[in-house]
Scaffold this active site. Structure first.
Site, PDB file in Angstrom:
ATOM      1  N   HIS A  13      -3.298   7.371   2.179  1.00  0.00           N
ATOM      2  CA  HIS A  13      -3.690   6.065   1.663  1.00  0.00           C
ATOM      3  C   HIS A  13      -5.073   5.730   2.206  1.00  0.00           C
ATOM      4  O   HIS A  13      -5.339   5.871   3.395  1.00  0.00           O
ATOM      5  CB  HIS A  13      -2.674   5.008   2.090  1.00  0.00           C
ATOM      6  CG  HIS A  13      -3.135   3.605   1.872  1.00  0.00           C
ATOM      7  ND1 HIS A  13      -3.633   3.166   0.653  1.00  0.00           N
ATOM      8  CD2 HIS A  13      -3.200   2.535   2.718  1.00  0.00           C
ATOM      9  CE1 HIS A  13      -3.963   1.895   0.761  1.00  0.00           C
ATOM     10  NE2 HIS A  13      -3.717   1.490   2.000  1.00  0.00           N
ATOM     11  N   CYS A  17       0.798  -1.224   0.000  1.00  0.00           N
ATOM     12  CA  CYS A  17       0.000   0.000   0.000  1.00  0.00           C
ATOM     13  C   CYS A  17       0.832   1.276   0.000  1.00  0.00           C
ATOM     14  O   CYS A  17       0.317   2.356  -0.274  1.00  0.00           O
ATOM     15  CB  CYS A  17      -0.948  -0.002   1.196  1.00  0.00           C
ATOM     16  SG  CYS A  17      -2.130  -1.374   1.172  1.00  0.00           S
ATOM     17  N   ASN A  41     -10.010  -0.143  -0.102  1.00  0.00           N
ATOM     18  CA  ASN A  41      -8.546  -0.069  -0.108  1.00  0.00           C
ATOM     19  C   ASN A  41      -8.041  -0.613  -1.438  1.00  0.00           C
ATOM     20  O   ASN A  41      -8.105  -1.814  -1.685  1.00  0.00           O
ATOM     21  CB  ASN A  41      -7.993  -0.882   1.065  1.00  0.00           C
ATOM     22  CG  ASN A  41      -6.477  -0.837   1.160  1.00  0.00           C
ATOM     23  OD1 ASN A  41      -5.792  -0.398   0.243  1.00  0.00           O
ATOM     24  ND2 ASN A  41      -5.941  -1.315   2.270  1.00  0.00           N
TER      25      ASN A  41
END
EC number: 2.3.1.180
Length: 330
Positions: free
Chosen positions: A255, A115, A285
């Site tokens: 993020h 990520c 996500n």
């Protein structure tokens, strides 16, 4: 220095299929309310069986190149960040994407930083441009996370979505059009907090080894605690290093992992609502794609304009983390 690295363009793409929280009730002990309360996610996008990460990435990449007023032939380097590559080990998704763009005889490689991948991409692109090795670098965060999810695991499969974001990094002589600063870090001692098991089959010489399913695994509570603590420290460090305060930042684009993580960082640093870009509620996500997707959406909505200063931060498997201060060079 004769020039700085500059974010010249941004574009994003998501698949058309929307998957709402309630649809997970068909095969999991969960509900729309349970998911949204814990994550802030209402829906996400999933690619179809024929689509791969490179297919999502190439759509965003084409638009980013066009918005930079360039052609694929002007690109000197292609770098892709993904945890869901088209192929297990080779070729790299960057090579596949380059071919789909018609880019030949130019270097291309992948970055594996989960990520945090997009922050790592910025660091690499900044180095290549400011060293003079490249004039135009295409960076792409592209994810088909649905291909690495265990849909029997309520703790992971509800969190993720598919999508892509792409940027062209070029040159500028103006500091306030530059990638001002990027800091990246990692600690492999926590590698078992977020991982995807290897899928290589045992050989006749080590038949005792068991082939594992290639599904994403996560220790959710541990990751949550570390993420909040680490991101707060990292964001404070980069602001202090550059003699900036939260109010100096036009947009805070974290993020998009979990609304509660974002909210904890936002409240601690006292960012105003209008400074924070949120997309986790509709895309989930999307790992390495989440920050460029959020940037792309902010640009398309008119929230991100040339000269605006963005603060980006991310945390992911590795464990990896990083932050960046980026002026939009437009």
């Amino acid at each position: 220095m004769e020039f700085y690295a500059s974010l010249k363009s941004i574009a994003m793409h998501v698949p058309s299929e929307r998957v709402k929280n309630a649809e997970f009730q068909q095969f999991l002990d969960t509900s729309d309310e349970w998911i949204e309360k814990r994550t802030g996610i209402k829906e996400r996008r999933f690619a179809n069986d024929e689509e791969k990460s490179s297919d999502l990435g190439v759509i965003a990449a084409k638009q980013a190149i066009e918005r930079a007023h360039l052609t694929p032939k002007d690109i000197d380097l292609v770098v892709v960040a993904t945890l869901s590559p088209d192929f297990l080990a080779m070729p790299s998704t960057a090579c596949v994407l380059s071919a789909k763009l018609g880019i030949e005889n130019k270097p291309a490689f992948d970055i594996s930083a989960a990520c945090t991948g997009f922050i790592y991409l910025l660091s690499v692109a900044k180095a290549y441009v400011e060293s003079g090795m490249c004039e135009n670098v295409l960076i792409v965060g592209a994810e088909k996370t649905s291909s690495v999810l265990d849909f029997k695991d309520r703790g992971t499969c509800i969190l993720f979505g598919d999508g892509a974001g792409a940027c062209v990094i070029g040159r500028t002589k103006r500091l306030k059009e530059s990638i001002l600063d990027v800091q990246i870090s990692a600690n492999g001692n926590f590698s078992n907090y977020l991982y995807t098991p290897r899928t290589l089959k045992p050989t006749p010489f080590n038949a005792k080894e068991e082939a594992l399913e290639p599904f994403l695994c996560m220790k959710g509570n541990e990751v949550f605690k570390l993420a909040v603590k680490t991101l707060l420290r990292d964001v404070e460090m980069i602001l202090e290093k550059n003699a900036l305060k939260p109010e100096d930042v036009r947009l805070f684009i974290p993020h998009q992992a979990n609304f509660r993580i974002i909210q904890a960082v936002r409240e601690h640093l006292d960012f105003k609502d209008e400074q924070v870009v949120l997309t986790v509620h509709k895309y989930g996500n999307t790992s390495a794609a989440s920050i460029p997707m959020a940037m792309g959406e902010a640009y398309e909505e008119g929230r991100l304009k040339k000269g605006d200063l963005m603060l980006l931060d991310a945390f992911g498997g590795g464990l990896t983390w990083g932050s960046a201060l980026v002026y939009f060079g437009g």
